[in-house]
Design a protein around this motif. Structure first.
Motif, PDB file in Angstrom:
ATOM      1  N   SER A  78       0.832  -1.215   0.000  1.00  0.00           N
ATOM      2  CA  SER A  78       0.000   0.000   0.000  1.00  0.00           C
ATOM      3  C   SER A  78       0.861   1.257   0.000  1.00  0.00           C
ATOM      4  O   SER A  78       0.372   2.346  -0.290  1.00  0.00           O
ATOM      5  CB  SER A  78      -0.924  -0.010   1.223  1.00  0.00           C
ATOM      6  OG  SER A  78      -0.165  -0.187   2.397  1.00  0.00           O
ATOM      7  N   GLU A  79       2.142   1.102   0.351  1.00  0.00           N
ATOM      8  CA  GLU A  79       3.039   2.265   0.379  1.00  0.00           C
ATOM      9  C   GLU A  79       3.905   2.368  -0.874  1.00  0.00           C
ATOM     10  O   GLU A  79       4.929   3.048  -0.875  1.00  0.00           O
ATOM     11  CB  GLU A  79       3.931   2.227   1.628  1.00  0.00           C
ATOM     12  CG  GLU A  79       3.175   2.274   2.940  1.00  0.00           C
ATOM     13  CD  GLU A  79       2.416   3.581   3.179  1.00  0.00           C
ATOM     14  OE1 GLU A  79       2.298   4.392   2.240  1.00  0.00           O
ATOM     15  OE2 GLU A  79       1.942   3.781   4.305  1.00  0.00           O
ATOM     16  N   THR A  80       3.499   1.712  -1.938  1.00  0.00           N
ATOM     17  CA  THR A  80       4.265   1.774  -3.189  1.00  0.00           C
ATOM     18  C   THR A  80       4.527   3.230  -3.609  1.00  0.00           C
ATOM     19  O   THR A  80       5.602   3.546  -4.121  1.00  0.00           O
ATOM     20  CB  THR A  80       3.489   1.035  -4.312  1.00  0.00           C
ATOM     21  OG1 THR A  80       3.385  -0.344  -3.936  1.00  0.00           O
ATOM     22  CG2 THR A  80       4.206   1.139  -5.643  1.00  0.00           C
ATOM     23  N   VAL A  97      13.500   0.796   2.890  1.00  0.00           N
ATOM     24  CA  VAL A  97      13.010  -0.072   3.963  1.00  0.00           C
ATOM     25  C   VAL A  97      12.105   0.767   4.860  1.00  0.00           C
ATOM     26  O   VAL A  97      12.511   1.816   5.356  1.00  0.00           O
ATOM     27  CB  VAL A  97      14.192  -0.647   4.791  1.00  0.00           C
ATOM     28  CG1 VAL A  97      13.684  -1.362   6.037  1.00  0.00           C
ATOM     29  CG2 VAL A  97      15.027  -1.593   3.942  1.00  0.00           C
ATOM     30  N   HIS A  98      10.874   0.302   5.053  1.00  0.00           N
ATOM     31  CA  HIS A  98       9.928   1.011   5.922  1.00  0.00           C
ATOM     32  C   HIS A  98       9.553   0.098   7.088  1.00  0.00           C
ATOM     33  O   HIS A  98       9.147  -1.041   6.868  1.00  0.00           O
ATOM     34  CB  HIS A  98       8.691   1.413   5.116  1.00  0.00           C
ATOM     35  CG  HIS A  98       7.523   1.788   5.956  1.00  0.00           C
ATOM     36  ND1 HIS A  98       7.607   2.702   6.993  1.00  0.00           N
ATOM     37  CD2 HIS A  98       6.227   1.373   5.938  1.00  0.00           C
ATOM     38  CE1 HIS A  98       6.419   2.815   7.565  1.00  0.00           C
ATOM     39  NE2 HIS A  98       5.572   2.019   6.954  1.00  0.00           N
ATOM     40  N   THR A  99       9.733   0.589   8.310  1.00  0.00           N
ATOM     41  CA  THR A  99       9.436  -0.218   9.500  1.00  0.00           C
ATOM     42  C   THR A  99       8.472   0.519  10.431  1.00  0.00           C
ATOM     43  O   THR A  99       8.277   1.730  10.305  1.00  0.00           O
ATOM     44  CB  THR A  99      10.718  -0.516  10.311  1.00  0.00           C
ATOM     45  OG1 THR A  99      11.115   0.686  10.994  1.00  0.00           O
ATOM     46  CG2 THR A  99      11.856  -1.000   9.439  1.00  0.00           C
ATOM     47  N   HIS A 100       7.923  -0.259  11.358  1.00  0.00           N
ATOM     48  CA  HIS A 100       7.153   0.305  12.466  1.00  0.00           C
ATOM     49  C   HIS A 100       7.923  -0.011  13.744  1.00  0.00           C
ATOM     50  O   HIS A 100       7.331  -0.409  14.745  1.00  0.00           O
ATOM     51  CB  HIS A 100       5.754  -0.298  12.527  1.00  0.00           C
ATOM     52  CG  HIS A 100       4.910  -0.015  11.318  1.00  0.00           C
ATOM     53  ND1 HIS A 100       3.770  -0.725  11.022  1.00  0.00           N
ATOM     54  CD2 HIS A 100       5.035   0.918  10.347  1.00  0.00           C
ATOM     55  CE1 HIS A 100       3.229  -0.255   9.900  1.00  0.00           C
ATOM     56  NE2 HIS A 100       3.990   0.749   9.469  1.00  0.00           N
ATOM     57  N   SER A 101       9.244   0.108  13.706  1.00  0.00           N
ATOM     58  CA  SER A 101      10.068  -0.287  14.856  1.00  0.00           C
ATOM     59  C   SER A 101       9.694   0.562  16.074  1.00  0.00           C
ATOM     60  O   SER A 101       9.486   1.776  15.958  1.00  0.00           O
ATOM     61  CB  SER A 101      11.547  -0.164  14.504  1.00  0.00           C
ATOM     62  OG  SER A 101      11.872   1.131  14.102  1.00  0.00           O
ATOM     63  N   ASN A 159       3.352   9.810  13.586  1.00  0.00           N
ATOM     64  CA  ASN A 159       2.251   8.899  13.949  1.00  0.00           C
ATOM     65  C   ASN A 159       2.226   7.624  13.112  1.00  0.00           C
ATOM     66  O   ASN A 159       1.168   7.044  12.879  1.00  0.00           O
ATOM     67  CB  ASN A 159       0.895   9.620  13.827  1.00  0.00           C
ATOM     68  CG  ASN A 159       0.915  10.965  14.507  1.00  0.00           C
ATOM     69  OD1 ASN A 159       1.251  11.970  13.878  1.00  0.00           O
ATOM     70  ND2 ASN A 159       0.611  10.995  15.772  1.00  0.00           N
ATOM     71  N   HIS A 160       3.429   7.175  12.677  1.00  0.00           N
ATOM     72  CA  HIS A 160       3.439   6.005  11.778  1.00  0.00           C
ATOM     73  C   HIS A 160       4.695   5.133  11.951  1.00  0.00           C
ATOM     74  O   HIS A 160       4.587   4.014  12.415  1.00  0.00           O
ATOM     75  CB  HIS A 160       3.298   6.504  10.333  1.00  0.00           C
ATOM     76  CG  HIS A 160       3.123   5.417   9.326  1.00  0.00           C
ATOM     77  ND1 HIS A 160       2.423   5.589   8.154  1.00  0.00           N
ATOM     78  CD2 HIS A 160       3.576   4.135   9.295  1.00  0.00           C
ATOM     79  CE1 HIS A 160       2.428   4.465   7.466  1.00  0.00           C
ATOM     80  NE2 HIS A 160       3.127   3.569   8.139  1.00  0.00           N
ATOM     81  N   GLY A 161       5.878   5.613  11.590  1.00  0.00           N
ATOM     82  CA  GLY A 161       7.051   4.733  11.636  1.00  0.00           C
ATOM     83  C   GLY A 161       8.309   5.396  11.116  1.00  0.00           C
ATOM     84  O   GLY A 161       8.532   6.592  11.313  1.00  0.00           O
TER      85      GLY A 161
HETATM   86 ZN   LIG Z   1       3.641   1.643   7.627  1.00  0.00          ZN
END
Ligand SMILES: [Zn+2]
Length: 217
Positions: A78-80, A97-101, A159-161
Protein backbone atom coordinates in the motif's frame (compact mmCIF):
# COMPACT_ATOMS: atom_id res chain seq x y z
CA UNK A 1 2.52 -14.30 -16.77
CA UNK A 2 6.26 -14.88 -17.18
CA UNK A 3 8.13 -14.90 -13.90
CA UNK A 4 11.68 -14.22 -14.84
CA UNK A 5 12.52 -10.72 -13.67
CA UNK A 6 14.70 -9.74 -10.72
CA UNK A 7 15.16 -13.26 -9.34
CA UNK A 8 18.02 -12.17 -7.09
CA UNK A 9 16.24 -9.04 -5.88
CA UNK A 10 13.05 -10.98 -5.06
CA UNK A 11 15.05 -13.45 -2.94
CA UNK A 12 16.76 -10.51 -1.22
CA UNK A 13 13.43 -8.89 -0.39
CA UNK A 14 12.32 -12.12 1.33
CA UNK A 15 15.64 -12.46 3.24
CA UNK A 16 15.53 -8.90 4.53
CA UNK A 17 11.81 -9.11 5.29
CA UNK A 18 12.51 -12.06 7.57
CA UNK A 19 15.46 -10.20 9.09
CA UNK A 20 13.22 -7.20 9.72
CA UNK A 21 10.86 -9.47 11.64
CA UNK A 22 13.56 -11.31 13.63
CA UNK A 23 15.33 -8.02 14.47
CA UNK A 24 12.08 -6.75 16.00
CA UNK A 25 11.80 -3.90 13.50
CA UNK A 26 8.23 -4.84 12.59
CA UNK A 27 5.43 -7.31 13.34
CA UNK A 28 2.94 -9.25 11.21
CA UNK A 29 2.83 -7.86 7.70
CA UNK A 30 3.73 -4.32 8.86
CA UNK A 31 6.34 -2.30 7.03
CA UNK A 32 7.58 -2.96 3.51
CA UNK A 33 10.74 -3.20 1.43
CA UNK A 34 11.77 -2.60 -2.14
CA UNK A 35 14.85 -2.44 -4.31
CA UNK A 36 15.44 -0.86 -7.70
CA UNK A 37 17.57 -2.43 -10.41
CA UNK A 38 18.34 0.74 -12.32
CA UNK A 39 20.11 -1.14 -15.14
CA UNK A 40 16.92 -3.03 -15.93
CA UNK A 41 14.61 -0.19 -14.88
CA UNK A 42 12.59 -2.54 -12.62
CA UNK A 43 11.60 -2.43 -8.96
CA UNK A 44 10.89 -5.42 -6.69
CA UNK A 45 8.54 -4.65 -3.77
CA UNK A 46 6.71 -6.60 -1.06
CA UNK A 47 3.02 -7.37 -1.66
CA UNK A 48 0.30 -5.90 0.51
CA UNK A 49 -0.95 -7.77 3.57
CA UNK A 50 1.27 -10.87 3.40
CA UNK A 51 3.14 -11.86 6.58
CA UNK A 52 6.90 -12.12 6.04
CA UNK A 53 7.20 -15.89 6.73
CA UNK A 54 4.55 -16.48 4.04
CA UNK A 55 6.37 -14.54 1.30
CA UNK A 56 7.46 -16.49 -1.78
CA UNK A 57 9.56 -15.30 -4.75
CA UNK A 58 6.46 -15.49 -6.96
CA UNK A 59 4.61 -13.27 -4.50
CA UNK A 60 7.11 -10.41 -4.72
CA UNK A 61 5.80 -7.75 -7.08
CA UNK A 62 7.93 -6.43 -9.94
CA UNK A 63 7.02 -3.08 -11.47
CA UNK A 64 8.38 -0.21 -13.51
CA UNK A 65 9.27 3.14 -11.85
CA UNK A 66 5.90 4.42 -13.07
CA UNK A 67 4.10 1.66 -11.18
CA UNK A 68 3.18 -0.55 -14.15
CA UNK A 69 3.02 -4.16 -12.92
CA UNK A 70 5.32 -6.69 -14.64
CA UNK A 71 4.88 -9.78 -12.50
CA UNK A 72 3.95 -11.08 -9.06
CA UNK A 73 0.88 -12.48 -7.40
CA UNK A 74 -1.30 -10.25 -5.23
CA UNK A 75 -1.29 -6.48 -4.94
CA UNK A 76 1.77 -4.32 -4.34
CA UNK A 77 2.45 -2.74 -0.95
CA UNK A 78 0.00 0.00 0.00
CA UNK A 79 3.04 2.27 0.38
CA UNK A 80 4.26 1.77 -3.19
CA UNK A 81 3.70 5.51 -3.79
CA UNK A 82 6.45 6.71 -1.47
CA UNK A 83 8.88 4.00 -2.60
CA UNK A 84 8.49 5.16 -6.22
CA UNK A 85 8.65 8.84 -5.21
CA UNK A 86 11.93 8.22 -3.36
CA UNK A 87 13.48 6.49 -6.40
CA UNK A 88 12.44 9.41 -8.61
CA UNK A 89 13.79 12.02 -6.18
CA UNK A 90 17.06 10.29 -5.24
CA UNK A 91 19.18 8.79 -8.05
CA UNK A 92 21.63 7.49 -5.40
CA UNK A 93 18.94 5.36 -3.73
CA UNK A 94 18.34 1.77 -4.88
CA UNK A 95 16.56 0.39 -1.82
CA UNK A 96 13.84 1.52 0.60
CA UNK A 97 13.01 -0.07 3.96
CA UNK A 98 9.93 1.01 5.92
CA UNK A 99 9.44 -0.22 9.50
CA UNK A 100 7.15 0.31 12.47
CA UNK A 101 10.07 -0.29 14.86
CA UNK A 102 8.88 0.59 18.37
CA UNK A 103 11.42 3.13 19.64
CA UNK A 104 11.71 5.11 16.41
CA UNK A 105 7.92 5.04 16.12
CA UNK A 106 7.60 6.31 19.69
CA UNK A 107 9.43 9.49 18.70
CA UNK A 108 7.44 9.64 15.45
CA UNK A 109 4.26 9.61 17.55
CA UNK A 110 5.61 12.45 19.68
CA UNK A 111 6.42 14.41 16.53
CA UNK A 112 9.89 14.66 17.99
CA UNK A 113 13.06 14.43 15.89
CA UNK A 114 16.03 12.34 17.04
CA UNK A 115 19.02 14.61 17.69
CA UNK A 116 22.64 13.44 17.46
CA UNK A 117 22.75 11.86 20.92
CA UNK A 118 24.84 9.00 19.51
CA UNK A 119 27.26 9.19 16.60
CA UNK A 120 25.35 6.46 14.73
CA UNK A 121 22.69 9.05 13.91
CA UNK A 122 25.14 9.82 11.06
CA UNK A 123 23.78 6.72 9.24
CA UNK A 124 20.76 8.93 8.58
CA UNK A 125 22.27 12.42 8.66
CA UNK A 126 22.94 14.98 11.38
CA UNK A 127 19.59 14.12 12.97
CA UNK A 128 16.47 12.13 12.09
CA UNK A 129 13.70 14.57 11.12
CA UNK A 130 9.95 13.96 11.32
CA UNK A 131 7.91 14.02 8.10
CA UNK A 132 4.51 15.65 8.82
CA UNK A 133 1.58 13.24 9.11
CA UNK A 134 -0.46 12.17 6.11
CA UNK A 135 -2.65 9.08 5.85
CA UNK A 136 -0.87 5.84 4.82
CA UNK A 137 -0.75 5.08 1.13
CA UNK A 138 -1.41 8.68 0.07
CA UNK A 139 0.44 10.92 -2.36
CA UNK A 140 0.56 13.52 0.46
CA UNK A 141 2.55 11.03 2.55
CA UNK A 142 4.96 10.43 -0.35
CA UNK A 143 5.48 14.19 -0.74
CA UNK A 144 5.95 14.65 3.00
CA UNK A 145 8.60 11.91 3.17
CA UNK A 146 10.52 13.02 0.07
CA UNK A 147 10.64 16.69 1.08
CA UNK A 148 11.58 16.01 4.71
CA UNK A 149 14.20 13.37 3.86
CA UNK A 150 16.12 15.69 1.52
CA UNK A 151 19.62 14.21 1.21
CA UNK A 152 19.39 12.21 4.46
CA UNK A 153 19.07 8.43 4.61
CA UNK A 154 16.29 8.03 7.18
CA UNK A 155 13.25 9.94 8.31
CA UNK A 156 10.54 9.44 10.93
CA UNK A 157 6.94 9.44 9.67
CA UNK A 158 4.70 11.25 12.16
CA UNK A 159 2.25 8.90 13.95
CA UNK A 160 3.44 6.01 11.78
CA UNK A 161 7.05 4.73 11.64
CA UNK A 162 10.42 5.04 9.95
CA UNK A 163 11.76 5.03 6.38
CA UNK A 164 15.40 4.29 5.58
CA UNK A 165 17.00 4.42 2.14
CA UNK A 166 20.34 3.26 0.77
CA UNK A 167 22.33 2.29 -2.28
CA UNK A 168 21.65 -1.37 -1.41
CA UNK A 169 18.97 -3.23 0.52
CA UNK A 170 21.60 -4.30 3.02
CA UNK A 171 22.60 -0.68 3.67
CA UNK A 172 19.01 0.57 3.98
CA UNK A 173 18.22 -2.29 6.38
CA UNK A 174 21.31 -1.55 8.49
CA UNK A 175 20.36 2.12 8.70
CA UNK A 176 16.83 1.22 9.84
CA UNK A 177 18.34 -1.00 12.55
CA UNK A 178 20.92 1.56 13.69
CA UNK A 179 18.31 4.32 13.92
CA UNK A 180 16.06 2.06 15.98
CA UNK A 181 19.03 1.47 18.32
CA UNK A 182 19.73 5.20 18.59
CA UNK A 183 16.02 5.86 19.25
CA UNK A 184 16.09 3.32 22.06
CA UNK A 185 19.23 4.84 23.57
CA UNK A 186 17.73 8.33 23.30
CA UNK A 187 14.53 7.13 24.99
CA UNK A 188 16.50 5.46 27.80
CA UNK A 189 18.70 8.54 28.22
CA UNK A 190 15.63 10.75 28.57
CA UNK A 191 14.28 8.39 31.24
CA UNK A 192 17.19 8.92 33.63
CA UNK A 193 18.69 12.28 32.70
CA UNK A 194 19.38 14.85 30.03
CA UNK A 195 21.08 13.41 26.93
CA UNK A 196 24.20 15.22 25.69
CA UNK A 197 24.07 15.93 21.97
CA UNK A 198 27.06 16.03 19.66
CA UNK A 199 27.88 19.39 18.08
CA UNK A 200 27.45 20.20 14.40
CA UNK A 201 31.23 20.11 14.01
CA UNK A 202 31.51 16.72 15.76
CA UNK A 203 28.80 15.32 13.47
CA UNK A 204 30.61 16.73 10.41
CA UNK A 205 33.66 14.73 11.47
CA UNK A 206 31.65 11.54 12.00
CA UNK A 207 29.97 11.87 8.62
CA UNK A 208 33.32 12.47 6.95
CA UNK A 209 34.76 9.37 8.62
CA UNK A 210 31.72 7.29 7.61
CA UNK A 211 32.61 7.92 3.96
CA UNK A 212 35.55 5.52 4.36
CA UNK A 213 34.44 3.50 7.40
CA UNK A 214 31.00 2.58 6.04
CA UNK A 215 32.21 1.26 2.72
CA UNK A 216 29.72 0.71 -0.10
CA UNK A 217 28.08 -2.72 0.24
ZN1 LIG B 1 3.64 1.64 7.63
Amino acid sequence: MEKEYLNQEREQIIDFGLKMLSAGLTTGSGGNLSCFNRDLGLIAITPSGVEYPDLTPDGIIVMTPDGALCQGEGTPSSETGFHLALYHARPDVNAVVHTHSPYATTFACLGREIPPVHYLVACAGKKVSVAPYAIFGSMELAESIVSTLGDDNAVLMANHGLVAVGETLSRAFDTAGEIELVARIYYQSLCIGTPVTLSDHQMDNVMEKFKTYRLPQ
